[in-house]
Design an enzyme around this catalytic site. Structure first.
Site, PDB file in Angstrom:
ATOM      1  N   LYS A   1     -29.023 -40.716  -6.050  1.00 54.07           N
ATOM      2  CA  LYS A   1     -28.383 -40.670  -7.262  1.00 54.07           C
ATOM      3  C   LYS A   1     -27.011 -41.352  -7.775  1.00 54.07           C
ATOM      4  O   LYS A   1     -27.452 -42.294  -6.096  1.00 54.07           O
ATOM      5  CB  LYS A   1     -28.007 -39.559  -7.896  1.00 54.07           C
ATOM      6  CG  LYS A   1     -29.353 -38.471  -8.830  1.00 54.07           C
ATOM      7  CD  LYS A   1     -28.906 -37.523  -9.659  1.00 54.07           C
ATOM      8  CE  LYS A   1     -29.885 -36.976 -10.577  1.00 54.07           C
ATOM      9  NZ  LYS A   1     -29.727 -35.702 -10.740  1.00 54.07           N
TER      10      LYS A   1
ATOM     11  N   ARG B   1     -32.934 -30.663  -5.078  1.00 48.88           N
ATOM     12  CA  ARG B   1     -34.510 -31.035  -5.654  1.00 48.88           C
ATOM     13  C   ARG B   1     -34.283 -32.367  -5.204  1.00 48.88           C
ATOM     14  O   ARG B   1     -32.812 -33.170  -5.528  1.00 48.88           O
ATOM     15  CB  ARG B   1     -33.849 -30.605  -7.312  1.00 48.88           C
ATOM     16  CG  ARG B   1     -35.407 -31.899  -7.984  1.00 48.88           C
ATOM     17  CD  ARG B   1     -34.656 -31.559  -8.868  1.00 48.88           C
ATOM     18  NE  ARG B   1     -35.728 -32.191 -10.155  1.00 48.88           N
ATOM     19  CZ  ARG B   1     -36.173 -33.148 -10.147  1.00 48.88           C
ATOM     20  NH1 ARG B   1     -34.753 -34.185  -9.809  1.00 48.88           N
ATOM     21  NH2 ARG B   1     -36.737 -34.184 -11.271  1.00 48.88           N
TER      22      ARG B   1
HETATM   23  N1  HH2 Z   1     -32.116 -34.426 -11.850  1.00 49.11           N
HETATM   24  C1  HH2 Z   1     -33.166 -35.209 -12.660  1.00 49.11           C
HETATM   25  C2  HH2 Z   1     -34.337 -34.574 -13.379  1.00 49.11           C
HETATM   26  N2  HH2 Z   1     -34.093 -33.649 -13.187  1.00 49.11           N
HETATM   27  N3  HH2 Z   1     -33.776 -31.470 -12.697  1.00 49.11           N
HETATM   28  C3  HH2 Z   1     -32.497 -30.936 -12.802  1.00 49.11           C
HETATM   29  N4  HH2 Z   1     -32.909 -28.884 -11.894  1.00 49.11           N
HETATM   30  N5  HH2 Z   1     -32.025 -31.094 -11.350  1.00 49.11           N
HETATM   31  C4  HH2 Z   1     -31.445 -32.957 -11.625  1.00 49.11           C
HETATM   32  O1  HH2 Z   1     -30.615 -32.639 -10.777  1.00 49.11           O
HETATM   33  C5  HH2 Z   1     -32.224 -33.499 -11.543  1.00 49.11           C
HETATM   34  C6  HH2 Z   1     -33.473 -32.738 -12.477  1.00 49.11           C
HETATM   35  C7  HH2 Z   1     -33.235 -36.798 -12.863  1.00 49.11           C
HETATM   36  O2  HH2 Z   1     -33.758 -37.220 -11.596  1.00 49.11           O
HETATM   37  P1  HH2 Z   1     -35.139 -37.779 -11.485  1.00 49.11           P
HETATM   38  O3  HH2 Z   1     -36.118 -37.313 -11.263  1.00 49.11           O
HETATM   39  O4  HH2 Z   1     -35.811 -38.652  -9.117  1.00 49.11           O
HETATM   40  O5  HH2 Z   1     -35.373 -39.038 -11.758  1.00 49.11           O
HETATM   41  P2  HH2 Z   1     -35.687 -39.177 -13.319  1.00 49.11           P
HETATM   42  O6  HH2 Z   1     -34.827 -38.652 -14.256  1.00 49.11           O
HETATM   43  O7  HH2 Z   1     -35.290 -40.717 -13.176  1.00 49.11           O
HETATM   44  O8  HH2 Z   1     -37.334 -38.781 -13.752  1.00 49.11           O
END
Ligand code: HH2
Length: 298
Positions: free
Chosen positions: A238, A273
């Site tokens: 992040k 995660r």
């Molecule tokens: N962060 C993201 C998405 N889902 N769920 C939980 N429980 N905790 C988190 O910190 C979290 C999450 C955002 O990250 P990512 O899926 O890599 O990116 P994007 O939202 O751009 O798909």
């Protein structure tokens, strides 16, 4: 600002003796759990477009399972800052073909990353075991869907929506306010009839938080542990890591992610995660062995 009282529940122990009851299984939290991220989106901040095709998504999930992922989290909506909401039918078209095959072909429980009860219900009908809701039950139908399916639930802290959240990153004491707001969400889930032992909490790294807020939260996880449920953290690649890593782009932040996960483990988190499963798995296993070797560990 008057904060709602935290629910009166027993503090979670960071270490052993706990399980996370998911649909059809009890996951031991004796060993830290790694949740591999599978974004079947065109626009996720670090892996957007890479796993949109079903075969590519399946191959990535298989790789993560081989590397030691305990869970696979499938999402069809980017929730990066500023991202618009994705209609349920679009999420379903992205997620369901992958989820169907994951459930049949992989021996790893699958979670669905969605704020939509319609998407969650369809994913659960296809065999998902966990709903990962970054909006902590903003959809009024979500609690019923989770309860009726006997699914597990991740309640994550956010303010507003991904489109509006960064303007809401204002706190006097971020850990106290996140704990109070997550405590409110936990109470809502319990009142809606979801079993406590199915729920885990997540501070929502990067969601309505500045870089400093993220660091403060990761440094004070004990204040969230006081809510009595296991903690999941999602620092993977992040933006807050960027300035700490000389401005490296997301795909070059694996080692920084490892650092954040190890710090969170030592602060009491049990579920991680991440995109980069192999290095995080190794680091957590070593850090956990060291943590367990402390003579004063209760
Ligand atoms: N962060 C993201 C998405 N889902 N769920 C939980 N429980 N905790 C988190 O910190 C979290 C999450 C955002 O990250 P990512 O899926 O890599 O990116 P994007 O939202 O751009 O798909």
């Amino acid at each position: 600002m008057t904060l709602p009282a935290a629910p009166a529940v027993r503090p979670a122990e960071p270490g052993g003796g706990r399980v996370w009851q998911i649909r059809g299984a009890a996951l031991s939290l004796e060993r830290p759990l790694v949740m591999g991220i599978l974004n079947v989106t065109p626009d996720s901040f670090s892996d957007g477009g890479r796993f949109a095709a079903v075969d590519a998504a399946l191959a990535q999930a298989g790789r993560m399972a081989d590397e030691g992922a305990d869970l696979i989290d499938v999402g069809g909506e980017s929730t990066r800052p500023g991202a618009p909401a994705v209609p349920p039918e679009v999420q379903l078209a992205r997620v369901l073909p992958v989820l169907r095959r994951l459930v049949r072909e992989l021996a790893v429980p699958v979670s669905v990353d969605t704020r939509s009860a319609v998407v969650a219900e369809a994913a659960l009908a296809e065999g998902a075991a966990i709903v990962n809701d970054v909006s902590a039950l903003s959809d009024p139908a979500m609690a019923r869907v989770v309860r009726e399916a006997g699914a597990a639930l991740v309640l994550m802290h956010m303010r507003g929506t991904p489109e509006t959240m960064q303007a809401l990153a204002r706190y006097d004491d971020v850990a106290a306010e996140v704990a109070a707001e997550l405590g409110g969400a936990l109470c809502g889930a319990l009142e809606a009839g979801i079993d406590a032992d199915r729920i885990v909490l997540d501070p929502g790294i990067g969601f309505a938080k500045t870089a400093e807020h993220n660091l403060q939260l990761l440094a004070q996880l004990d204040r969230l542990l006081a809510l009595g449920r296991p903690l999941l953290v999602g620092p993977s690649r992040k933006a807050f890591l960027g300035p700490l890593l000389g401005g490296r782009p997301p795909e070059q932040r694996a080692a920084g992610t490892v650092g954040a996960c190890v710090a969170a483990l030592l602060g009491g988190a049990r579920i991680f995660r991440v995109h980069d499963v192999a290095p995080v798995r190794q680091a957590l296993d070593v850090a956990e062995a060291i943590r367990r070797s402390r003579p004063d560990r209760s």
